[in-house]
Write an enzyme that holds these catalytic residues in place. Structure first.
Site, PDB file in Angstrom:
ATOM      1  N   ASP A  76      34.779   7.444  36.883  1.00 44.09           N
ATOM      2  CA  ASP A  76      34.078   8.706  37.124  1.00 44.09           C
ATOM      3  C   ASP A  76      33.556   8.917  38.550  1.00 44.09           C
ATOM      4  O   ASP A  76      33.794   9.936  39.158  1.00 44.09           O
ATOM      5  CB  ASP A  76      32.877   8.835  36.177  1.00 44.09           C
ATOM      6  CG  ASP A  76      33.260   8.741  34.708  1.00 44.09           C
ATOM      7  OD1 ASP A  76      34.424   8.472  34.387  1.00 44.09           O
ATOM      8  OD2 ASP A  76      32.365   8.943  33.871  1.00 44.09           O
ATOM      9  N   TRP A 122      36.641   8.309  22.464  1.00 50.11           N
ATOM     10  CA  TRP A 122      37.165   8.482  23.829  1.00 50.11           C
ATOM     11  C   TRP A 122      38.602   7.994  23.868  1.00 50.11           C
ATOM     12  O   TRP A 122      38.916   6.937  23.282  1.00 50.11           O
ATOM     13  CB  TRP A 122      36.335   7.664  24.827  1.00 50.11           C
ATOM     14  CG  TRP A 122      35.381   8.498  25.629  1.00 50.11           C
ATOM     15  CD1 TRP A 122      35.576   8.969  26.895  1.00 50.11           C
ATOM     16  CD2 TRP A 122      34.073   8.945  25.243  1.00 50.11           C
ATOM     17  NE1 TRP A 122      34.479   9.695  27.304  1.00 50.11           N
ATOM     18  CE2 TRP A 122      33.553   9.702  26.322  1.00 50.11           C
ATOM     19  CE3 TRP A 122      33.303   8.808  24.081  1.00 50.11           C
ATOM     20  CZ2 TRP A 122      32.295  10.299  26.282  1.00 50.11           C
ATOM     21  CZ3 TRP A 122      32.055   9.401  24.037  1.00 50.11           C
ATOM     22  CH2 TRP A 122      31.559  10.131  25.126  1.00 50.11           C
ATOM     23  N   TYR A 124      27.805   6.719  24.190  1.00 48.95           N
ATOM     24  CA  TYR A 124      29.091   7.419  24.004  1.00 48.95           C
ATOM     25  C   TYR A 124      29.403   7.512  22.506  1.00 48.95           C
ATOM     26  O   TYR A 124      30.183   6.714  21.972  1.00 48.95           O
ATOM     27  CB  TYR A 124      30.218   6.647  24.707  1.00 48.95           C
ATOM     28  CG  TYR A 124      29.970   6.373  26.173  1.00 48.95           C
ATOM     29  CD1 TYR A 124      30.090   7.383  27.127  1.00 48.95           C
ATOM     30  CD2 TYR A 124      29.627   5.091  26.619  1.00 48.95           C
ATOM     31  CE1 TYR A 124      29.864   7.138  28.471  1.00 48.95           C
ATOM     32  CE2 TYR A 124      29.408   4.826  27.963  1.00 48.95           C
ATOM     33  CZ  TYR A 124      29.535   5.854  28.882  1.00 48.95           C
ATOM     34  OH  TYR A 124      29.327   5.594  30.212  1.00 48.95           O
ATOM     35  N   GLU A 143      29.231  -2.944  29.272  1.00 48.20           N
ATOM     36  CA  GLU A 143      30.132  -1.920  29.801  1.00 48.20           C
ATOM     37  C   GLU A 143      30.792  -2.431  31.081  1.00 48.20           C
ATOM     38  O   GLU A 143      31.998  -2.289  31.278  1.00 48.20           O
ATOM     39  CB  GLU A 143      29.330  -0.642  30.067  1.00 48.20           C
ATOM     40  CG  GLU A 143      30.174   0.545  30.480  1.00 48.20           C
ATOM     41  CD  GLU A 143      29.396   1.859  30.497  1.00 48.20           C
ATOM     42  OE1 GLU A 143      28.143   1.824  30.340  1.00 48.20           O
ATOM     43  OE2 GLU A 143      30.022   2.919  30.664  1.00 48.20           O
TER      44      GLU A 143
HETATM   45  C1  DGY Z   1      30.531   9.860  30.731  1.00 47.83           C
HETATM   46  O1  DGY Z   1      29.968  10.770  30.134  1.00 47.83           O
HETATM   47  O2  DGY Z   1      29.953   9.070  31.463  1.00 47.83           O
HETATM   48  C2  DGY Z   1      31.955   9.669  30.508  1.00 47.83           C
HETATM   49  O3  DGY Z   1      32.497   8.679  31.314  1.00 47.83           O
HETATM   50  C3  DGY Z   1      32.750  10.940  30.648  1.00 47.83           C
HETATM   51  O4  DGY Z   1      33.979  10.717  30.067  1.00 47.83           O
END
Ligand code: DGY
Length: 425
Positions: free
Chosen positions: A167, A38, A34, A397
């Site tokens: 998600d 965010w 990432y 995570e």
């Molecule tokens: C991802 O790309 O996994 C994120 O959680 C999207 O925000």
């Protein structure tokens, strides 16, 4: 990393993660998986910075709000610099903004974070910064009430599973199955080149994610069009409880600043709390849960989001008792609370992202809610479990609730922040 590290060494390791993931005014959740800013990660990361660099903590939130759109919307990703290691990047979102951003939002934790920065740390010198941030926070909350609560029930209607932050929760399976994926086309995921596929959402999940992005992009990210006809519209129990809490915190900040008009406006949102609670109580599940507003059907999954009722301060003696009984039952099945999906749900997968693993940040919210409601034993249990997971496994995570094995990326900013601000204290 193992529990052989002393508390002082753990604290230092957490600080080094934040410093290492700092890109100058904003922090990436994890440099490889990432590589951008965010929204809710960033706000929660500020709590970690506040334990050793208060100015930097305020800056984290200030940088995020530099990407706010004129209508108050605050995007879920800000692409300050492009990075080929992530998909979907800025060209897929095509939001037409400077800086480039995504076109969806995320759980509104920022006002609660700012209140904590104000209440629990030095205030001298920060009042002016609070006065500058406050109208931006208020505009974002107003945007939620204008565009994401079309039925005026005090809920937050998520327009994309990514907006919820959770998600691939089982809650979205039913509503997302109605999304037409026939025109999504070819694309190359990047998450599965960094992480094992077994820890990530499926290809079908991603097809749906992209189809919804394509709808928003085709609308020119018009929030009214999205409100009226997005193919995925789900009242999310997690975002709703988080916004309720954030509204309480924003109200406290309005009082600090003596803004009576804002106080009245925020109070009118808070007055809808019981309506939201009734709407999200799923009778057949006997728990709080999300609800598809297109079909009117409850999503039928008990998740870690369900336990945010205490955090949202939606109080109801009988339902509170039932939720605590769920906590008791679930704690008898997992080594570490709070799994992201009920382990008795047949869709439970202890390593797959939001279908089982424990998330330190959600534990922080749930634990804070238990503490606010006076359930000190549960607050202590959730905090202790979070501390053990991080201390024995490292700053990951997420974690397998049965085995404590790490799931997802390592050196994770918000896990380090939660250690510093809560779990490791
Ligand atoms: C991802 O790309 O996994 C994120 O959680 C999207 O925000």
């Amino acid at each position: 990393m193992t529990s052989t590290l002393s508390p002082a060494q753990m604290g230092e390791a957490a600080r080094q993660i934040l410093i290492g993931n700092d890109r100058g005014g904003y922090t990436v959740p994890n440099g490889r998986v990432y590589p951008f800013q965010w929204n809710w990660d960033s706000a929660l990361v500020a709590l970690g910075f506040a334990t050793f660099d208060l100015d930097r903590a305020w800056r984290e939130v200030e940088t995020l709000f530099k990407a706010q759109w004129p209508d108050g919307f605050l995007p879920h990703i800000v692409f300050w610099q492009d990075d080929a290691g992530y998909f979907p990047g800025p060209s897929v979102w095509a939001s037409g903004r400077t800086p480039p951003t995504s076109g969806i939002t995320q759980p509104p934790v920022a006002a609660s974070v700012v209140r904590r920065l104000w209440d629990e740390h030095e205030q001298a010198g920060y009042r002016e910064r609070l006065a500058v941030l406050f109208p931006k926070l208020l505009a974002w909350h107003r945007w939620f009430h204008q565009y994401r609560d079309p039925q005026k029930k005090g809920v937050v209607v998520a327009m994309h599973p990514w907006e919820t932050g959770r998600d691939n929760s089982a809650e979205w399976d039913g509503p997302a199955s109605a999304v037409d994926v026939s025109r999504v086309g070819e694309y190359q995921r990047r998450d599965t080149s960094h992480l094992d596929q077994s820890m990530r959402p499926t290809k079908l999940d991603y097809d749906r994610y992209l189809a919804i992005v394509q709808f928003g992009r085709a609308s020119g990210w018009n929030h009214q069009t999205i409100t009226d006809s997005n193919p995925f519209r789900v009242a999310d129990v997690g975002m709703t409880m988080i916004l309720l809490r954030a509204n309480r915190d924003l109200l406290a900040l309005a009082k600090v600043l003596g803004d009576a008009a804002a106080e009245r406006e925020i109070q009118s949102w808070l007055d809808l709390g019981p309506v939201a609670g009734d709407y999200l109580w799923d009778e057949s599940l006997q728990a709080y849960g999300s609800r598809d507003i297109i079909t009117g059907k409850p999503c039928g999954a008990l998740t870690s989001g369900s336990f945010l009722n205490f955090y949202g301060d939606v109080r109801h003696a009988e339902r509170d008792r039932i939720m605590l009984a769920h906590a008791e039952r679930i704690s008898g099945k997992v080594g570490h609370m709070v799994p992201s999906l009920d382990p008795d749900d047949p869709r439970f997968e202890p390593m797959r992202y939001w279908r089982g693993p424990v998330w330190a940040v959600v534990n922080f919210l749930i634990g804070s809610g238990f503490a606010m409601a006076g359930h000190d034993d549960w607050a202590a249990r959730v905090r202790r479990d979070t501390r053990e997971l991080i201390a024995t496994t490292g700053f990951h995570e997420a974690y397998n609730p049965l085995t404590a094995a790490p799931s997802g990326g390592d050196d994770f900013s918000w896990t380090a922040a939660i250690w510093l601000a809560w779990a490791g204290r």
